[in-house]
Scaffold this motif. Structure first.
Motif, PDB file in Angstrom:
ATOM      1  N   UNK A 385     -56.147 -74.390   8.034  1.00 55.78           N
ATOM      2  CA  UNK A 385     -55.786 -75.773   7.734  1.00 55.78           C
ATOM      3  C   UNK A 385     -55.042 -75.853   6.399  1.00 55.78           C
ATOM      4  N   UNK A 386     -55.543 -75.103   5.407  1.00 51.55           N
ATOM      5  CA  UNK A 386     -54.919 -75.151   4.078  1.00 51.55           C
ATOM      6  C   UNK A 386     -53.509 -74.551   4.124  1.00 51.55           C
ATOM      7  N   UNK A 387     -53.355 -73.469   4.891  1.00 49.08           N
ATOM      8  CA  UNK A 387     -52.019 -72.862   5.003  1.00 49.08           C
ATOM      9  C   UNK A 387     -51.056 -73.894   5.599  1.00 49.08           C
ATOM     10  N   UNK A 388     -51.547 -74.611   6.603  1.00 47.27           N
ATOM     11  CA  UNK A 388     -50.732 -75.644   7.241  1.00 47.27           C
ATOM     12  C   UNK A 388     -50.373 -76.740   6.221  1.00 47.27           C
ATOM     13  N   UNK A 389     -51.364 -77.149   5.444  1.00 51.49           N
ATOM     14  CA  UNK A 389     -51.141 -78.201   4.432  1.00 51.49           C
ATOM     15  C   UNK A 389     -50.125 -77.718   3.390  1.00 51.49           C
ATOM     16  N   UNK A 390     -50.243 -76.452   2.991  1.00 53.36           N
ATOM     17  CA  UNK A 390     -49.303 -75.921   1.980  1.00 53.36           C
ATOM     18  C   UNK A 390     -47.870 -75.920   2.521  1.00 53.36           C
ATOM     19  N   UNK A 391     -47.739 -75.536   3.807  1.00 50.11           N
ATOM     20  CA  UNK A 391     -46.384 -75.497   4.384  1.00 50.11           C
ATOM     21  C   UNK A 391     -45.786 -76.894   4.378  1.00 50.11           C
ATOM     22  N   UNK A 392     -46.628 -77.867   4.738  1.00 48.04           N
ATOM     23  CA  UNK A 392     -46.154 -79.248   4.744  1.00 48.04           C
ATOM     24  C   UNK A 392     -45.801 -79.678   3.312  1.00 48.04           C
ATOM     25  N   UNK A 393     -46.690 -79.298   2.359  1.00 52.52           N
ATOM     26  CA  UNK A 393     -46.474 -79.705   0.965  1.00 52.52           C
ATOM     27  C   UNK A 393     -45.192 -79.081   0.403  1.00 52.52           C
ATOM     28  N   UNK A 394     -44.862 -77.878   0.864  1.00 50.69           N
ATOM     29  CA  UNK A 394     -43.612 -77.245   0.405  1.00 50.69           C
ATOM     30  C   UNK A 394     -42.429 -78.070   0.917  1.00 50.69           C
ATOM     31  N   UNK A 395     -42.505 -78.428   2.195  1.00 48.82           N
ATOM     32  CA  UNK A 395     -41.389 -79.189   2.795  1.00 48.82           C
ATOM     33  C   UNK A 395     -41.199 -80.545   2.136  1.00 48.82           C
ATOM     34  N   UNK A 396     -42.332 -81.216   1.884  1.00 46.31           N
ATOM     35  CA  UNK A 396     -42.242 -82.588   1.357  1.00 46.31           C
ATOM     36  C   UNK A 396     -42.405 -82.654  -0.159  1.00 46.31           C
ATOM     37  N   UNK A 397     -42.411 -81.506  -0.781  1.00 43.94           N
ATOM     38  CA  UNK A 397     -42.586 -81.435  -2.235  1.00 43.94           C
ATOM     39  C   UNK A 397     -43.804 -82.247  -2.705  1.00 43.94           C
ATOM     40  N   UNK A 398     -44.961 -81.919  -2.104  1.00 40.13           N
ATOM     41  CA  UNK A 398     -46.170 -82.705  -2.390  1.00 40.13           C
ATOM     42  C   UNK A 398     -47.042 -82.103  -3.492  1.00 40.13           C
ATOM     43  N   UNK A 399     -46.646 -80.941  -4.012  1.00 46.29           N
ATOM     44  CA  UNK A 399     -47.467 -80.354  -5.085  1.00 46.29           C
ATOM     45  C   UNK A 399     -47.288 -81.177  -6.345  1.00 46.29           C
ATOM     46  N   UNK A 400     -48.417 -81.425  -7.026  1.00 48.83           N
ATOM     47  CA  UNK A 400     -48.335 -82.155  -8.303  1.00 48.83           C
ATOM     48  C   UNK A 400     -48.681 -81.179  -9.414  1.00 48.83           C
ATOM     49  N   UNK A 401     -48.140 -81.440 -10.581  1.00 47.69           N
ATOM     50  CA  UNK A 401     -48.494 -80.589 -11.721  1.00 47.69           C
ATOM     51  C   UNK A 401     -49.220 -81.445 -12.756  1.00 47.69           C
ATOM     52  N   UNK A 402     -50.398 -80.964 -13.167  1.00 47.51           N
ATOM     53  CA  UNK A 402     -51.169 -81.631 -14.222  1.00 47.51           C
ATOM     54  C   UNK A 402     -51.010 -80.809 -15.502  1.00 47.51           C
ATOM     55  N   UNK A 403     -51.264 -81.455 -16.612  1.00 40.99           N
ATOM     56  CA  UNK A 403     -51.099 -80.756 -17.897  1.00 40.99           C
ATOM     57  C   UNK A 403     -52.403 -80.813 -18.673  1.00 40.99           C
ATOM     58  N   UNK A 404     -52.816 -79.651 -19.207  1.00 41.23           N
ATOM     59  CA  UNK A 404     -54.006 -79.630 -20.060  1.00 41.23           C
ATOM     60  C   UNK A 404     -53.570 -79.233 -21.474  1.00 41.23           C
ATOM     61  N   UNK A 405     -53.718 -80.186 -22.426  1.00 45.85           N
ATOM     62  CA  UNK A 405     -53.216 -79.927 -23.783  1.00 45.85           C
ATOM     63  C   UNK A 405     -53.918 -78.743 -24.453  1.00 45.85           C
ATOM     64  N   UNK A 406     -53.137 -78.023 -25.286  1.00 43.30           N
ATOM     65  CA  UNK A 406     -53.688 -76.930 -26.106  1.00 43.30           C
ATOM     66  C   UNK A 406     -53.604 -77.367 -27.560  1.00 43.30           C
ATOM     67  N   UNK A 407     -54.707 -77.238 -28.237  1.00 45.54           N
ATOM     68  CA  UNK A 407     -54.781 -77.704 -29.621  1.00 45.54           C
ATOM     69  C   UNK A 407     -54.472 -76.553 -30.572  1.00 45.54           C
TER      70      UNK A 407
END
Ligand code: C2E
Ligand code: CA
Ligand code: CA
Length: 638
Positions: A385-407
């Motif tokens: 299921x996850x592989x399927x979701x990743x393929x879809x996310x690649x096509x639709x550019x659904x990956x999000x990027x979060x940022x964790x600050x470094x002090x």
């Protein structure tokens, strides 16, 4: 008529020799193998009967007429029966268990036509008859027999062409060539009825079939002489299609890898041989399968006893040490079993469940019998299921990027952030990167995903004003598989260029495995990116072997000490010493240091006192979306 029957004699001799050869070798009992044996026996019988009819026809004056009718009826029926057997064989190898009612109806119809016309010929004289001078004569419908035989061959040929994907190219070519030549031989026989050619043509054909289609070695593990994984799958398939209940017991000696390392390859092979010989003698050899390494499966069905007695016999055997080249080896097998029908209903599911069960069986459970559970299949389902979701996310550019600050402890502000990918599915919800990144690596998706993440980071840096808010660079994780790619540096550089991001704004994080897998490619990539201004961090320091080797070899700017070194240090003095010495050692190598997993003020002040340059953790901030990150920066250093 004078028959030329020498070909028939040669055919009989050939088939007898071939049958003996086949009988003495170990054959896997598949349906197609059984059909092949029937074809061989049928053809031998038909050819022998052909010779008998030559004799009885020659003696027609002296023998009673019914003898001649009987021998000819038997001969013609058996010969045409061979064509039907061949048709069934082609069905078995191409369609396996997917034969339809129509397939069977065609065979039954042809046999019925042949038998009815041949057996009624003494009354009708349609196929053959004997005239007043006792001469053997063809009846008006003799041609019908040739037509049905040719029809069966031609129809088999069409089936093999239609289901060609279940055959190799070589098999298809041999079927085409030899089917056509066999049809040619039958037509020749119809024209020149005094030359008895068919038996010989068929025997040659059967040998060709054996070489090109029957692959007995496919089922055998050549080194041990046991049946192999392929044979195991076929056996499971056979039982599943018939829906007969069975149990499979699979086992592997605990610590097999270790035994392998200590004993060496030669002795380990001897050990495997001795286990195989024992199993084939103790149980029915047809039910013993050597899967790989020292992993075996024993099929337990209604003919082979029950699970308890099988386990009892195995335990009794392994209670004694095995002696290999004078060395005693005490083996304690891990044993798992699965019942059919239960939760796993395909050969693949059964194999996966057993494999997972053996892998997850703990050391202290070895020598105990463990039942396979559905866990492996649930896991496999989720993975699919996850592989399927990743393929879809690649096509639709659904990956999000979060940022964790470094002090930065020196500058007293947040000079950097780590980019962390996020995948959220409407059905499964948040899927942790620890779960999907390894799957992306195994399924060939990581390069594309890594590129999308990097684009997203560069595009964000280009669009936002984080540099004005005191950020100097962003840390981007590189998967080990990305690091193995020759073209990683040019790809990354061209993306930076596309968004006008100077390479010194990026610090790439790599892990120890990237170094151990392909050192040369990694160093080339690192040098190419460093030349343009980027820097590199070693991530998760303290989780692997943490050898000094790569710290010296690799052009690392920063080392990120993992939380598994920090957290215990808050609880024990020994662990505190490990942390202190790690920090000191890295400082002496002139590496920048980040400590991850800083969760509270106590940790932060301890690390600041130690002189660690960068701190990252929930104490400062969790990984947050772009907008929240900008707000975070505005609030803390705007
Ligand atoms: P990592 O590179 O070691 O990332 C740090 C992980 O620690 C992140 O988990 C982060 O959320 C978590 N973390 C940070 N501070 C704290 C803390 O104070 N306490 C605790 N308990 N956890 C903290 P995350 O985001 O779930 O990522 C897990 C792993 O997935 C990452 O470990 C990295 O190996 C991989 N990953 C994440 N994003 C990417 C990516 O963009 N590319 C690649 N190749 N791998 C990524
Ligand atoms: Ca990281
Ligand atoms: Ca890390």
């Amino acid at each position: 008529m004078n028959y030329i029957y020498e070909f028939d004699i040669a055919a009989c001799a050939l088939m007898i020799m071939f049958s003996v050869l086949l009988a003495i070798r170990k054959n896997f009992p598949t349906y197609s193998n059984k059909l092949y044996a029937c074809m061989l026996a049928g053809n031998l019988f038909a050819t022998a009967m052909d010779l008998v009819t030559v004799f009885t026809i020659a003696k027609a004056d002296t023998l009673p007429l019914w003898v001649n009718y009987l021998t000819n009826i038997v001969y013609l029926t058996s010969f045409n029966g061979c064509a039907v057997l061949y048709y069934m064989y082609v069905l078995a190898i191409t369609k396996e268990n997917r034969t339809t009612r129509l397939d069977r109806a065609v065979a039954i119809a042809v046999i019925t036509i042949d038998v009815v016309f041949i057996s009624t010929t003494p009354l009708t004289k349609w196929i053959f008859f004997f005239d007043e001078e006792n001469n053997y004569c063809h009846g008006p419908l003799m041609l019908l027999l040739y037509v049905t035989a040719v029809f069966m061959l031609f129809y088999s040929f069409l089936i093999s062409v239609k289901y060609r994907h279940s055959l190799t190219k070589y098999q298809i070519v041999s079927i085409v060539i030899f089917n056509l030549s066999l049809i040619g031989a039958i037509i020749l026989q119809a024209i020149f009825s005094d030359i008895l050619l068919q038996g010989f043509a068929c025997s040659l054909y059967l040998i060709v079939v054996y070489v090109s289609l029957q692959n007995p070695d496919d089922y055998m593990d050549k080194t041990t002489g046991c049946f192999n994984q392929y044979a195991f799958n076929k056996t499971l398939e056979k039982h599943i299609v018939k829906n007969t209940p069975f149990t499979v017991l699979s086992f592997v000696p605990d610590d097999f890898q270790y035994i392998n390392c200590i004993l060496g390859v030669k002795n380990t092979n001897e050990l495997i041989d001795s286990i195989s010989v024992y199993l084939m003698n103790e149980f029915n050899a047809q039910n013993v399968f050597h899967l790989y390494g020292c992993r075996y499966a024993v099929m337990i069905d209604e003919n082979t006893g029950d699970l308890d007695s099988t386990v009892f016999r195995l335990k009794a055997h392994f209670a004694k040490p095995c002696v290999i080249n004078g060395t005693e080896v005490q083996l304690s097998p891990k044993m798992c079993f699965i019942n059919y029908p239960d939760f796993a209903n395909t050969p693949e599911d059964i194999t996966d469940s057993l494999e997972f069960c053996l892998k997850t069986t703990a050391h202290d459970e070895s020598n105990e019998l463990v039942a396979a559970t559905e866990e492996a299949l649930v896991k496999k389902n989720r993975e699919n299921q996850i592989v399927h979701i990743m393929k879809r996310a690649i096509q639709n550019n659904e990956f999000k990027v979060y940022y964790q600050p470094l002090y930065s402890t020196e500058k007293g502000r947040f000079t950097s952030a780590e980019a962390l990918v996020r995948l959220i599915d409407p059905e499964l919800g948040f899927i942790p990167p620890d779960e999907f990144i390894p799957l992306a690596e195994r399924n060939g998706l990581i390069a594309k995903i890594g590129e999308l993440i990097f684009r997203s980071v560069c595009e964000f840096m280009h669009r936002s004003d984080i540099f004005k808010l005191g950020v100097e660079y962003i840390e981007v994780n590189l998967s080990t598989v990305q690091c193995m790619q020759e073209n990683l540096a040019p790809t990354m550089l061209s993306i930076m260029k596309e968004f006008s991001i100077a390479p010194n704004r990026i610090n790439f994080e790599i892990t120890e495995t990237a170094h151990s897998i392909n050192d040369k490619t990694l160093i080339n990539t690192m040098n190419a990116l460093i030349k343009e201004g980027s820097t590199f961090s070693m991530d998760d320091y303290g989780t692997g072997f943490s050898t000094a080797n790569y710290l010296i070899r690799l052009p690392l700017y920063i080392v990120k000490i993992d939380k598994s070194i920090l957290w215990p240090a808050m609880k024990s003095e020994e662990a505190m010493n490990v942390l202190k010495h790690t920090v000191m050692m890295l400082k002496s190598l002139n590496k920048g240091i980040v400590v991850e997993g800083v969760e509270d003020e106590a940790m932060a002040s301890l690390l600041i006192d130690m002189g660690v340059e960068f701190l990252q953790g929930y104490y400062y901030s969790k990984p947050i979306p772009e907008q929240s990150y900008i707000e975070f920066l505005q609030e803390h250093q705007g």
